[in-house]
Each structure stands twice: as structure tokens, then as C-alpha cells.
Design a protein around this motif. Structure first.
Motif, mmCIF file in Angstrom:
data_model
loop_
_atom_site.group_PDB
_atom_site.id
_atom_site.type_symbol
_atom_site.label_atom_id
_atom_site.label_comp_id
_atom_site.label_asym_id
_atom_site.label_seq_id
_atom_site.Cartn_x
_atom_site.Cartn_y
_atom_site.Cartn_z
ATOM 1 N N ASP A 109 49.844 5.843 -40.189
ATOM 2 C CA ASP A 109 49.676 5.633 -41.608
ATOM 3 C C ASP A 109 49.220 4.606 -42.307
ATOM 4 O O ASP A 109 48.747 4.444 -43.339
ATOM 5 C CB ASP A 109 50.786 5.531 -41.960
ATOM 6 C CG ASP A 109 52.143 4.474 -41.969
ATOM 7 O OD1 ASP A 109 51.659 4.318 -40.706
ATOM 8 O OD2 ASP A 109 52.404 4.017 -42.353
ATOM 9 N N GLN A 168 57.824 -4.670 -43.310
ATOM 10 C CA GLN A 168 58.425 -4.320 -44.254
ATOM 11 C C GLN A 168 60.049 -4.410 -43.938
ATOM 12 O O GLN A 168 60.657 -3.100 -43.902
ATOM 13 C CB GLN A 168 58.351 -2.643 -45.309
ATOM 14 C CG GLN A 168 57.024 -3.369 -45.782
ATOM 15 C CD GLN A 168 56.546 -1.979 -47.475
ATOM 16 O OE1 GLN A 168 58.198 -2.319 -48.154
ATOM 17 N NE2 GLN A 168 56.021 -1.297 -47.083
ATOM 18 N N TYR A 182 49.731 -2.550 -54.396
ATOM 19 C CA TYR A 182 50.180 -3.285 -52.824
ATOM 20 C C TYR A 182 48.824 -3.462 -51.653
ATOM 21 O O TYR A 182 48.874 -4.335 -51.789
ATOM 22 C CB TYR A 182 51.020 -2.197 -53.127
ATOM 23 C CG TYR A 182 51.109 -1.826 -51.479
ATOM 24 C CD1 TYR A 182 52.805 -2.411 -51.686
ATOM 25 C CD2 TYR A 182 50.692 -1.145 -50.250
ATOM 26 C CE1 TYR A 182 53.742 -1.994 -49.900
ATOM 27 C CE2 TYR A 182 51.515 -1.700 -49.020
ATOM 28 C CZ TYR A 182 52.778 -1.546 -49.132
ATOM 29 O OH TYR A 182 53.192 -1.777 -47.836
ATOM 30 N N ASP A 230 46.878 -10.176 -47.607
ATOM 31 C CA ASP A 230 48.224 -11.082 -46.064
ATOM 32 C C ASP A 230 46.748 -10.832 -45.150
ATOM 33 O O ASP A 230 47.340 -11.398 -44.138
ATOM 34 C CB ASP A 230 48.627 -9.825 -45.338
ATOM 35 C CG ASP A 230 49.897 -9.192 -46.650
ATOM 36 O OD1 ASP A 230 50.486 -10.161 -47.601
ATOM 37 O OD2 ASP A 230 50.709 -8.379 -46.511
ATOM 38 N N GLY A 240 50.060 1.488 -37.562
ATOM 39 C CA GLY A 240 50.444 2.771 -37.397
ATOM 40 C C GLY A 240 49.523 3.254 -37.888
ATOM 41 O O GLY A 240 48.789 2.835 -38.843
ATOM 42 N N ILE A 266 54.950 8.287 -34.963
ATOM 43 C CA ILE A 266 56.308 9.467 -34.559
ATOM 44 C C ILE A 266 56.949 10.604 -35.759
ATOM 45 O O ILE A 266 56.801 9.908 -36.710
ATOM 46 C CB ILE A 266 56.893 7.943 -34.248
ATOM 47 C CG1 ILE A 266 56.080 7.610 -33.134
ATOM 48 C CG2 ILE A 266 58.371 9.193 -33.668
ATOM 49 C CD1 ILE A 266 56.618 7.913 -31.713
ATOM 50 N N MET A 281 58.146 10.669 -39.303
ATOM 51 C CA MET A 281 59.660 9.161 -38.840
ATOM 52 C C MET A 281 59.358 8.258 -40.174
ATOM 53 O O MET A 281 58.857 6.720 -39.826
ATOM 54 C CB MET A 281 60.302 9.233 -37.457
ATOM 55 C CG MET A 281 61.254 8.447 -37.772
ATOM 56 S SD MET A 281 61.696 7.210 -35.977
ATOM 57 C CE MET A 281 62.272 9.198 -34.857
HETATM 58 P P1 TYM Z 1 55.797 -0.142 -42.790
HETATM 59 O O1 TYM Z 1 57.199 -1.777 -43.206
HETATM 60 O O2 TYM Z 1 55.536 1.317 -43.561
HETATM 61 O O3 TYM Z 1 55.675 -0.077 -41.124
HETATM 62 C C1 TYM Z 1 55.492 -0.647 -40.104
HETATM 63 C C2 TYM Z 1 54.291 -0.860 -39.049
HETATM 64 O O4 TYM Z 1 54.823 0.745 -38.436
HETATM 65 C C3 TYM Z 1 53.752 1.669 -38.479
HETATM 66 N N1 TYM Z 1 55.077 2.830 -39.021
HETATM 67 C C4 TYM Z 1 54.848 4.080 -37.975
HETATM 68 N N2 TYM Z 1 54.155 4.150 -36.629
HETATM 69 C C5 TYM Z 1 54.235 4.881 -35.870
HETATM 70 N N3 TYM Z 1 54.656 6.188 -36.245
HETATM 71 C C6 TYM Z 1 55.987 6.132 -37.116
HETATM 72 N N4 TYM Z 1 56.468 7.346 -37.744
HETATM 73 C C7 TYM Z 1 55.536 4.414 -38.398
HETATM 74 N N5 TYM Z 1 56.329 4.109 -39.757
HETATM 75 C C8 TYM Z 1 55.873 3.217 -39.668
HETATM 76 C C9 TYM Z 1 53.181 1.192 -39.676
HETATM 77 O O5 TYM Z 1 52.666 2.157 -39.510
HETATM 78 C C10 TYM Z 1 52.839 -0.449 -39.997
HETATM 79 O O6 TYM Z 1 51.695 -0.808 -39.197
HETATM 80 N N6 TYM Z 1 52.284 -1.980 -45.454
HETATM 81 C C11 TYM Z 1 52.576 -2.092 -44.093
HETATM 82 C C12 TYM Z 1 53.727 -3.919 -44.069
HETATM 83 C C13 TYM Z 1 52.077 -4.761 -44.188
HETATM 84 C C14 TYM Z 1 51.320 -4.845 -42.951
HETATM 85 C C15 TYM Z 1 50.479 -5.861 -43.697
HETATM 86 C C16 TYM Z 1 50.995 -4.609 -42.244
HETATM 87 C C17 TYM Z 1 51.658 -5.598 -45.666
HETATM 88 N N7 TYM Z 1 50.436 -6.369 -45.058
HETATM 89 C C18 TYM Z 1 49.309 -6.420 -43.937
HETATM 90 C C19 TYM Z 1 49.323 -5.113 -41.124
HETATM 91 C C20 TYM Z 1 48.726 -6.001 -42.259
HETATM 92 C C21 TYM Z 1 53.410 -1.818 -44.656
HETATM 93 O O7 TYM Z 1 54.107 -0.663 -45.344
HETATM 94 O O8 TYM Z 1 54.173 -0.938 -43.531
#
Ligand code: TYM
Length: 335
Positions: A153, A15, A132, A139, A151, A190, A200
Motif C-alpha cells: 500500500d 506511524q 503527506y 523522510d 508493504g 495482508i 488489514m
Molecule cells: P503505515 O504506518 O500505514 O504502515 C507501516 C508499514 O506497514 C505496511 N502495512 C501493511 N503491509 C501488509 N499488509 C497490510 N495490511 C499492511 N498495512 C500496513 C505499510 O505498507 C508500511 O510499510 N506513510 C507510511 C509511513 C511512513 C514511511 C515513511 C514509510 C512515513 N514516512 C518513509 C517508509 C518511508 C505509512 O503510513 O505506513
């Protein structure tokens, strides 16, 4: 990109609701460039998802372009994979509506992210925030992927996507491929530098390192990183007992490719005072070429436009094939 190539297919998105951070990079993003050599890859900017929380329109536009520049700067060659903006491909919203009708209220209520975000934004618990996961399932399922690299989460959202796909397939036959989440062993979660019990995230900027941040700010954040109040004060990986130090070990290991044991040996007998700046420097050097290349790309808006236009065209083609199949299965009359 035709599926007839028989390569496995992969899709993921981030995002553009905040600047890209180290969690996004060390969790999924840093693995993507290698994947484009082996798989048919689709990577998008999940702008439709961002408006579940209020966004400043000018900022959202700026971040979307910056994120695209960062994707390319991280090594996602637009000649070798499909890079696109989610809102440029209407099939995402169209399939999301259909999937809304095959997603249960109960299962949406159990989503951790919904619970967290509705607690954080109590004045704006909108229907989009709730549904959502059905948009995220759309997607993914539009591209019939084998894997979804994310990741830790986002695992729950990939799992609900699998449940929705299976439910639909059980009624209508094999319409969707049911994908697997693909979660790296190191870096999948992370934690915040100043509150290592939380992941994070951009919502806690002091504990979060952004990809475009200046080296001196990155160093300051690492030097101030919370370590643990245990008496041994040694660099040892033990997430339950030593969450702060273990997070730094994870970050250093992910950035350098070393194992946790190698990191422990490297800093054996040295206190946290030596370790923290060393992690900071490793990250500064990892991010430096990405930041410089992204800044260069951002001066060439025409190029970035050409990338997202070409990406939308390719994504549209594949996504519409799946959407037509779905519309036919549910009984809509073809136009
Ligand atoms: P989003 O935008 O919050 O995060 C994007 C990606 O980063 C990973 N991530 C992390 N990994 C490790 N440590 C962390 N602290 C951390 N914070 C974020 C998330 O796991 C993610 O892979 N819903 C999704 C976006 C999305 C998506 C999709 C992903 C929309 N449609 C289709 C895959 C397939 C999201 O909010 O990720």
C-alpha cells in the motif's frame, strides 16, 4: 553512522497512530532485523504523519514508546541500526517544506491514501493530509537510501518520492539518491480477517490482529475469520476466487516460512475448521516472544529514552548533511 562504510542504506517508518498489527509485522517489519546485518538501516516512528488525523495526545505518547519497544522486541538491535522518533529530527519538517514546492497539486490529488482518508475523515480534510507524500519523501531522501522496505500500500508513495527526487535532481544536479521500493513477495498485503476484500488495518479492529494482543483474543479472531462460500471447502491459494482462505494461507506461509504449495499439502483433505485454528496458533507462537520482550522493555523507560536520544543524534547528523546541501542548492544564505 557514516556513509563511507559503502554499505547500502535503507530507511522505513511506521506511524504510531494505532497499535502495531499483523499487516505491519508480516509486510515490512519482520524483514528488518535481517537487513540490519547487511545495510546501514534507519527505522523511525512516524509521529509527524499521525496528526493528519486527530490523535489523543496521551495515547500518541504511549503508542510511540510501545512501538519503539516493539521494534526492539522484533529484533531491531539499537546498537546495529538507528532507531528514532521522526519529530526529534527537525530536518524532516524542514525538507518537507522545500519538497512541497517541488510537488504538484495534480500528483498529490491522485494518491490513493489521500482519497481513502479524505473519504473516511470528511470533516477533517486538512492540508497535511494532502501534502503527506512530500513529508514522506523528505523522510526518505534525507538519508540518501538505496531501498525503502514497505508493504504494497505504500508503493505509490515511494514512487512519488522518486518523481520528486528526479524533478529536483533535474534542476539542481545529483542532490538526492533515487531509492527503490523493497516489497516482500509474501505478506506485502495482508487482508482483514473478517472482510478479506479490504487490507488489514487498525481502523477495522475486529479483522485486525495486534502484536500486543492476548493469545485468546488472537485465537478468537482467527476462528471467526471469514472463509469463502465456495462448495469445495479446501485449502487452496486462489486470491480472486477464495480471498479469505488465500489470505489465511498467506499469513500462515509468512509466519512459518513455508511456500503456498507446502501449506496446501499440509492441510490437504482437511476442512477450514482445522486450518483456521492452526493459523491462529502459528501467529500466537510467532508473537508471544515479541509481546513478552516488549512488555519487559516497557518497564525500563530510561533505556527506551536512551535509545531514542542516541538515535535522534545519529539521524540528525546524516539528515542535516542533506538538508544543508538542499538549502545551498535552492539559494538560501547559510546561517
Ligand atoms: P503505515 O504506518 O500505514 O504502515 C507501516 C508499514 O506497514 C505496511 N502495512 C501493511 N503491509 C501488509 N499488509 C497490510 N495490511 C499492511 N498495512 C500496513 C505499510 O505498507 C508500511 O510499510 N506513510 C507510511 C509511513 C511512513 C514511511 C515513511 C514509510 C512515513 N514516512 C518513509 C517508509 C518511508 C505509512 O503510513 O505506513
Amino acid at each position: 553512522m557514516e556513509q563511507a562504510t559503502q554499505k547500502k542504506v535503507m530507511i522505513s517508518g511506521i506511524q504510531p497512530s494505532g497499535d502495531l498489527h499483523l499487516g505491519n509485522y508480516l509486510g515490512p517489519l519482520r524483514h528488518w532485523p535481517a537487513m540490519i546485518e547487511e545495510f546501514d538501516c534507519y527505522f523511525f516512528l512516524a509521529d509527524l504523519h499521525t496528526i493528519t488525523v486527530r490523535q489523543d495526545p496521551a495515547m500518541l505518547r504511549r503508542r510511540t514508546l510501545e512501538q519503539l519497544a516493539s521494534y526492539i522486541a522484533c529484533g531491531l538491535d539499537p546498537e546495529k541500526c538507528v532507531l528514532f522518533v521522526q519529530s526529534h529530527v527537525p530536518a524532516h519538517s524542514q525538507l518537507a517544506w522545500v519538497l512541497d514546492c517541488y510537488t504538484m497539486f495534480g500528483e498529490l490529488s491522485r494518491m490513493t491514501q489521500f482519497k481513502d482518508k479524505s473519504a473516511k475523515h470528511a470533516d477533517n480534510i486538512n492540508a497535511g493530509l494532502f501534502t503527506y507524500p512530500a513529508l514522506m519523501a523528505a523522510d526518505i531522501l534525507l538519508y540518501q537510501p538505496d531501498f525503502v522496505p514497505v508493504g504494497e500500500d505504500q508503493k505509490q508513495h515511494v514512487e512519488i518520492c522518486r518523481d520528486i527526487a528526479n524533478r529536483f535532481n533535474n534542476i539542481y544536479g545529483e542532490v538526492f539518491k533515487v531509492p527503490e521500493p523493497y516489497i516482500a513477495k509474501v505478506g506485502a498485503r495482508i487482508m482483514s480477517l473478517n472482510a478479506p476484500e479490504s487490507k488489514m488495518s487498525k481502523s477495522m479492529p475486529e479483522g485486525c490482529v495486534f502484536l500486543m494482543e492476548k493469545p485468546e483474543d488472537i485465537m478468537r479472531k482467527f476462528k471467526r475469520a471469514v472463509t469463502d462460500s465456495d462448495t469445495e471447502r479446501c485449502v487452496r491459494y486462489a486470491p480472486a476466487e477464495k480471498p479469505g482462505v488465500s489470505n489465511l494461507i498467506q499469513i500462515y506461509a509468512a509466519a512459518t516460512g513455508k511456500s503456498y504449495e507446502e501449506v496446501e499439502r499440509e492441510f490437504d483433505g482437511q476442512g477450514y475448521g482445522k486450518f483456521k485454528p492452526a493459523v491462529g496458533e502459528a501467529i500466537v507462537e510467532t508473537l508471544r516472544p515479541i509481546r513478552e520482550e516488549a512488555q519487559r522493555l516497557l518497564t525500563d523507560k530510561t533505556y527506551l529514552e536512551s535509545v531514542y536520544r542516541a538515535g535522534a543524534e545519529k539521524a540528525d547528523y546524516v539528515a542535516n548533511k542533506t538538508l544543508r546541501k538542499v538549502y545551498k542548492k535552492v539559494g538560501f544564505v547559510a546561517r
